[in-house]
Design a protein around this motif. Sequence first.
Motif, short mmCIF file in Angstrom:
data_model
loop_
_atom_site.label_atom_id
_atom_site.label_comp_id
_atom_site.label_asym_id
_atom_site.label_seq_id
_atom_site.Cartn_x
_atom_site.Cartn_y
_atom_site.Cartn_z
N ARG A 1 25.58 85.29 37.82
CA ARG A 1 24.35 85.84 38.37
C ARG A 1 24.22 85.41 39.82
O ARG A 1 24.34 84.24 40.16
CB ARG A 1 23.14 85.33 37.58
N ILE A 2 23.94 86.39 40.69
CA ILE A 2 23.72 86.11 42.09
C ILE A 2 22.22 86.19 42.35
O ILE A 2 21.62 87.26 42.22
CB ILE A 2 24.47 87.11 42.99
N PRO A 3 21.58 85.05 42.65
CA PRO A 3 20.13 85.10 42.87
C PRO A 3 19.80 85.90 44.12
O PRO A 3 20.46 85.78 45.15
CB PRO A 3 19.74 83.63 43.04
N THR A 4 18.77 86.74 44.04
CA THR A 4 18.38 87.57 45.16
C THR A 4 17.27 86.88 45.95
O THR A 4 16.51 86.08 45.40
CB THR A 4 17.88 88.94 44.68
N LYS A 5 17.17 87.23 47.20
CA LYS A 5 16.16 86.64 48.07
C LYS A 5 14.89 87.48 47.93
O LYS A 5 14.95 88.71 47.87
CB LYS A 5 16.64 86.67 49.52
N VAL A 6 13.73 86.81 47.90
CA VAL A 6 12.45 87.51 47.78
C VAL A 6 12.15 88.18 49.12
O VAL A 6 12.15 87.50 50.16
CB VAL A 6 11.32 86.53 47.38
N PRO A 7 11.87 89.49 49.12
CA PRO A 7 11.59 90.18 50.38
C PRO A 7 10.31 89.65 51.05
O PRO A 7 9.37 89.24 50.37
CB PRO A 7 11.40 91.64 49.97
#
Length: 135
Positions: free
Chosen positions: A102-108
């Motif tokens: 899983r690649i954690p995404t950055k919060v916009p």
Amino acid sequence: MFNKEALLQELIFKAIRSSGAGGQHVNKVASKVELQFDLSKSLVFNEEQKERLQTKLKHRLTKENVLVLQCDESRSQHKNKDLIIKRFLELINYSLIIPKKRIPTKVPKSVIRKRLKNKRNLSEKKANRKKPNID
């Protein structure tokens, strides 16, 4: 991934009398099929695959690393054998799947701004409910 024919050659089958109701027929016919697969002695899988199978199937393996499956769904020994082979292959295929990392995404930033704006609005709404300070 692995050689299916070679894997099927390593399986050991046993026919056992099926339990439960059925009268005289059940007492004389061995229709239940037991499949045994010795994971440690298998030549089909490499060490990495054996390790993965051992961790995924640890609750199904015996102390000697033998996988034991039974099937008595049908009154026919041949159908039970086919069913257990199918179930075994599905189990092995499922156990060998390597899950994606899983690649954690950055919060916009817009989401952060929206949350802070809502927080500010709610705070002002509650502050307006207070009695005015007349001093």
